[in-house]
Design an enzyme around this catalytic site. Sequence first.
Site, PDB file in Angstrom:
ATOM      1  N   GLY A  74       0.833  -1.194   0.000  1.00  0.00           N
ATOM      2  CA  GLY A  74       0.000   0.000   0.000  1.00  0.00           C
ATOM      3  C   GLY A  74       0.867   1.243   0.000  1.00  0.00           C
ATOM      4  N   CYS A  75       0.282   2.350   0.350  1.00  0.00           N
ATOM      5  CA  CYS A  75       0.983   3.621   0.375  1.00  0.00           C
ATOM      6  C   CYS A  75       2.242   3.530   1.237  1.00  0.00           C
ATOM      7  CB  CYS A  75       0.051   4.699   0.920  1.00  0.00           C
ATOM      8  SG  CYS A  75       0.825   6.318   1.080  1.00  0.00           S
ATOM      9  N   PHE A  76       3.352   3.996   0.700  1.00  0.00           N
ATOM     10  CA  PHE A  76       4.609   3.869   1.437  1.00  0.00           C
ATOM     11  C   PHE A  76       4.656   4.702   2.713  1.00  0.00           C
ATOM     12  CE2 PHE A  76       6.395   6.107  -2.606  1.00  0.00           C
ATOM     13  CZ  PHE A  76       5.755   7.306  -2.342  1.00  0.00           C
ATOM     14  N   TRP A  77       3.814   5.727   2.847  1.00  0.00           N
ATOM     15  CA  TRP A  77       3.834   6.578   4.038  1.00  0.00           C
ATOM     16  C   TRP A  77       3.565   5.781   5.302  1.00  0.00           C
ATOM     17  CZ3 TRP A  77      -0.127  10.642   1.950  1.00  0.00           C
ATOM     18  CH2 TRP A  77       0.444  11.385   0.911  1.00  0.00           C
TER      19      TRP A  77
END
Length: 163
Positions: free
Chosen positions: A10-13
Amino acid sequence: MLKKAVIAGGCFWGLEDLIRTLPGIVDTEAGYTGGENDNPTYEHHPGHAEAVEIEYDPEQIDYQHILDFFFQIHNPTTLNQQGNDHGTSYRSAIFYSTDEEKQIAEEMIEIVNESGRWSDQVVTTLEPLTRFWPAEDYHQDYLEKNPGGYTCHAVYFDSYLDE
């Protein structure tokens, strides 16, 4: 000697924000890997996954425990999706550098599947690491810079290895 691991889920953040909390993690970097073009950008990264490169001290944490935590903080059973994010950029993937890493990843997937914690089977792909491309500066440490920023990651389960 420090080692590196690369994962996507998913989103790397959100991945970066949670992974960095583990004892033995020395550094994390958001970026792209597994795709078709050199020098990918957020606006143009065909086939690349949003990934996190993890630098770690193997005397404090091993690869298996990093993967164990990875499977605790995202849903590895949703194909090309985490939360509101859809597409291959958001796939669940482990990018291995050695046969040993691949074997450990295969064993972790088996442990997660056998745990029965998810109603579906793991769809996490195992992909050879070719090159990791750092993301733009504004993506690095994003949730530290923007504490109220979007994330679809949380610690959903305790360790799979403690069962």
